[in-house]
Design a protein around this motif. Structure first.
Motif, PDB file in Angstrom:
ATOM      1  N   ARG A 112     -12.130  -9.740  -7.234  1.00  0.00           N
ATOM      2  CA  ARG A 112     -10.662  -9.920  -6.982  1.00  0.00           C
ATOM      3  C   ARG A 112     -10.130  -9.757  -5.481  1.00  0.00           C
ATOM      4  O   ARG A 112     -10.000  -8.457  -5.125  1.00  0.00           O
ATOM      5  CB  ARG A 112      -9.965  -8.640  -7.923  1.00  0.00           C
ATOM      6  CG  ARG A 112     -10.383  -8.630  -9.339  1.00  0.00           C
ATOM      7  CD  ARG A 112      -9.697  -7.845 -10.191  1.00  0.00           C
ATOM      8  NE  ARG A 112      -8.275  -7.992 -10.097  1.00  0.00           N
ATOM      9  CZ  ARG A 112      -7.564  -6.790 -11.085  1.00  0.00           C
ATOM     10  NH1 ARG A 112      -8.257  -5.721 -11.481  1.00  0.00           N
ATOM     11  NH2 ARG A 112      -6.410  -7.267 -11.118  1.00  0.00           N
ATOM     12  N   LEU A 135      -5.134  -4.424  -0.320  1.00  0.00           N
ATOM     13  CA  LEU A 135      -4.439  -3.208  -0.943  1.00  0.00           C
ATOM     14  C   LEU A 135      -5.383  -1.926  -0.729  1.00  0.00           C
ATOM     15  O   LEU A 135      -4.993  -0.764  -0.378  1.00  0.00           O
ATOM     16  CB  LEU A 135      -4.546  -3.174  -2.725  1.00  0.00           C
ATOM     17  CG  LEU A 135      -3.471  -4.184  -3.140  1.00  0.00           C
ATOM     18  CD1 LEU A 135      -3.360  -4.226  -4.629  1.00  0.00           C
ATOM     19  CD2 LEU A 135      -2.004  -4.297  -2.458  1.00  0.00           C
ATOM     20  N   TYR A 161       1.858  -2.284  -7.373  1.00  0.00           N
ATOM     21  CA  TYR A 161       0.619  -2.907  -8.103  1.00  0.00           C
ATOM     22  C   TYR A 161       0.386  -2.063  -9.221  1.00  0.00           C
ATOM     23  O   TYR A 161       0.279  -0.882  -9.338  1.00  0.00           O
ATOM     24  CB  TYR A 161      -0.577  -2.946  -7.136  1.00  0.00           C
ATOM     25  CG  TYR A 161      -1.732  -3.783  -7.688  1.00  0.00           C
ATOM     26  CD1 TYR A 161      -1.866  -5.105  -7.907  1.00  0.00           C
ATOM     27  CD2 TYR A 161      -2.774  -2.989  -8.109  1.00  0.00           C
ATOM     28  CE1 TYR A 161      -3.217  -5.593  -8.391  1.00  0.00           C
ATOM     29  CE2 TYR A 161      -3.948  -3.636  -8.789  1.00  0.00           C
ATOM     30  CZ  TYR A 161      -3.975  -4.945  -8.664  1.00  0.00           C
ATOM     31  OH  TYR A 161      -5.270  -5.346  -9.302  1.00  0.00           O
ATOM     32  N   VAL A 166     -13.805  -5.867  -5.162  1.00  0.00           N
ATOM     33  CA  VAL A 166     -13.121  -6.790  -4.226  1.00  0.00           C
ATOM     34  C   VAL A 166     -13.797  -7.959  -4.227  1.00  0.00           C
ATOM     35  O   VAL A 166     -13.097  -9.263  -4.308  1.00  0.00           O
ATOM     36  CB  VAL A 166     -13.499  -6.280  -2.856  1.00  0.00           C
ATOM     37  CG1 VAL A 166     -13.102  -7.409  -1.913  1.00  0.00           C
ATOM     38  CG2 VAL A 166     -12.426  -5.185  -2.388  1.00  0.00           C
ATOM     39  N   TRP A 182     -11.059   0.185  -6.692  1.00  0.00           N
ATOM     40  CA  TRP A 182     -10.476  -1.003  -6.099  1.00  0.00           C
ATOM     41  C   TRP A 182     -11.465  -1.706  -5.084  1.00  0.00           C
ATOM     42  O   TRP A 182     -11.760  -3.056  -5.153  1.00  0.00           O
ATOM     43  CB  TRP A 182      -9.163  -0.747  -5.320  1.00  0.00           C
ATOM     44  CG  TRP A 182      -7.939  -0.603  -6.186  1.00  0.00           C
ATOM     45  CD1 TRP A 182      -8.162  -0.593  -7.575  1.00  0.00           C
ATOM     46  CD2 TRP A 182      -6.666  -0.494  -5.758  1.00  0.00           C
ATOM     47  NE1 TRP A 182      -6.536  -0.363  -8.026  1.00  0.00           N
ATOM     48  CE2 TRP A 182      -6.036  -0.308  -7.159  1.00  0.00           C
ATOM     49  CE3 TRP A 182      -6.207  -0.146  -4.373  1.00  0.00           C
ATOM     50  CZ2 TRP A 182      -4.602   0.008  -7.069  1.00  0.00           C
ATOM     51  CZ3 TRP A 182      -4.769   0.080  -4.627  1.00  0.00           C
ATOM     52  CH2 TRP A 182      -3.909   0.117  -6.003  1.00  0.00           C
ATOM     53  N   ASN A 183     -12.202  -1.050  -4.190  1.00  0.00           N
ATOM     54  CA  ASN A 183     -13.167  -1.737  -3.165  1.00  0.00           C
ATOM     55  C   ASN A 183     -14.189  -2.065  -4.094  1.00  0.00           C
ATOM     56  O   ASN A 183     -14.700  -3.110  -3.457  1.00  0.00           O
ATOM     57  CB  ASN A 183     -13.513  -0.671  -2.256  1.00  0.00           C
ATOM     58  CG  ASN A 183     -14.189  -1.209  -0.940  1.00  0.00           C
ATOM     59  OD1 ASN A 183     -13.768  -1.992  -0.500  1.00  0.00           O
ATOM     60  ND2 ASN A 183     -15.216  -0.561  -0.723  1.00  0.00           N
ATOM     61  N   GLU A 212      -7.895 -10.118  -3.857  1.00  0.00           N
ATOM     62  CA  GLU A 212      -6.399  -9.728  -3.344  1.00  0.00           C
ATOM     63  C   GLU A 212      -6.536  -8.087  -3.400  1.00  0.00           C
ATOM     64  O   GLU A 212      -5.532  -7.528  -2.806  1.00  0.00           O
ATOM     65  CB  GLU A 212      -5.449 -10.003  -4.502  1.00  0.00           C
ATOM     66  CG  GLU A 212      -5.533  -9.463  -5.883  1.00  0.00           C
ATOM     67  CD  GLU A 212      -6.477 -10.120  -6.850  1.00  0.00           C
ATOM     68  OE1 GLU A 212      -6.517  -9.672  -7.939  1.00  0.00           O
ATOM     69  OE2 GLU A 212      -7.253 -11.090  -6.387  1.00  0.00           O
ATOM     70  N   LEU A 213      -7.416  -7.509  -3.875  1.00  0.00           N
ATOM     71  CA  LEU A 213      -7.514  -6.082  -3.701  1.00  0.00           C
ATOM     72  C   LEU A 213      -7.872  -5.490  -2.234  1.00  0.00           C
ATOM     73  O   LEU A 213      -7.691  -4.415  -1.827  1.00  0.00           O
ATOM     74  CB  LEU A 213      -8.595  -5.561  -4.594  1.00  0.00           C
ATOM     75  CG  LEU A 213      -8.127  -5.470  -6.172  1.00  0.00           C
ATOM     76  CD1 LEU A 213      -9.203  -4.777  -7.064  1.00  0.00           C
ATOM     77  CD2 LEU A 213      -6.857  -4.830  -6.404  1.00  0.00           C
TER      78      LEU A 213
END
Length: 299
Positions: A260, A266, A83, A257, A253-254, A262-263
């Motif tokens: 997005r 991940l 990614y 969420v 990333w969190n 899709e995170l």
């Protein structure tokens, strides 16, 4: 005339003995029950994380949270590592650089400081040790902002060194090293090394360090876990995501969420992968830890 006296046999205290035997059995069962509850309490989140890391994107919310539905860990890990051109792998390398280097140097510095406080007498020794104890009581959150201001003045913020250098300091390691050096390094052995012509530094590395190996391993493990899980200091110091450790990267990333989705997968897979270095460090070093504890028990 002699008379024979017959004494009635006293019955054996069977109930009392049975009670004495039953009491340890009940206490053991109680201890085992408490240990089982604690084990389930600590392992249940890890099991949930492992199960979640093997699911597909649409199964995180609607499926069973504690059991597998579509077991594909290899595909999820491949997606994680590819990614955004492998940014997660860069974060892992950064965390290893911060953690292994800081833990190794911090353990050496803490061990030498604790050894000096235990084996050398000089003015202000107890005052210095009390200052170290005060450093143990100060939370890391209280030092993050002053450290940021200090590194900003020397134009070192948002660099590798702004996270690495503060992570070397370990007051608890100094305290633990002093306690262990006092108990495990005999004064007669040091005097014998000095009589043989060994210098202080050579004596430390060839004699004292070997006796203090269990303390070094313990300090390294505690320091490794603390630096690997460090979050606030990188959050304040770093702005370039290429310098992020894995904890800060997963946090970013969190926080995205909702925009997005899709995170989400991940983040779960990355959190599980980030546990692997700590597990490997403990499995590799526990034999030195247990060996040192056994040696201390024989002494």
């Amino acid at each position: 005339m002699l008379t024979r006296t017959t004494s009635t046999p006293t019955p054996a205290p069977a109930p009392a003995r049975a009670g004495r035997v039953q009491a340890p059995l009940v206490s053991r069962l109680g201890v085992l029950l408490v240990m089982a509850i604690c084990t389930v309490y600590f392992l249940a989140p890890l099991w949930w994380l492992f199960v979640g890391a093997t699911k597909q994107q649409g199964q995180f919310v609607g499926g069973s949270p504690m059991w597998f539905e579509n077991f594909q860990p290899a595909g999820n890990i491949r997606e994680l590592l590819t990614y955004r051109d492998g940014i997660f792998l860069r974060w892992v390398v950064n965390s290893i650089g911060y953690t292994v280097g800081a833990a190794a140097l911090g353990t050496l510095v803490a061990g030498m400081c604790g050894y000096a406080l235990a084996k050398y007498r000089f003015p202000g020794r107890e005052l210095l040790f009390n200052v170290v104890l005060g450093g143990v009581l100060v939370p890391a959150t209280a030092l993050a902002l002053p450290l940021f201001l200090m590194f900003s003045k020397v134009h070192a913020a948002n660099t590798f060194w702004s996270v690495f250098l503060p992570s070397i300091v370990n007051p608890f390691g100094v305290y633990l090293a002093r306690i262990y050096a006092t108990a495990s390094v005999p004064e007669d052995l040091l005097e014998a090394a000095r009589i043989d012509g060994s210098g202080e530094i050579r004596t430390f590395f060839t004699v004292s360090a070997r006796l203090m190996l269990p303390a070094f391993v313990t300090v390294f493990l505690f320091h490794f876990v603390a630096v690997w899980n460090n979050f606030l200091l990188p959050l304040i110091m770093l702005g370039n995501e290429k310098l992020f450790p894995v904890t800060l990267g997963l946090y970013t990333w969190n926080s995205q969420v909702d925009q997005r989705p899709e995170l989400r997968g991940l983040v779960l897979v990355g959190a599980f992968v980030s546990l692997v270095p700590m597990i490997l460090a403990f499995l590799f070093l526990q034999r030195f830890w247990r060996g040192g504890l056994g040696t201390g028990a024989l002494k």
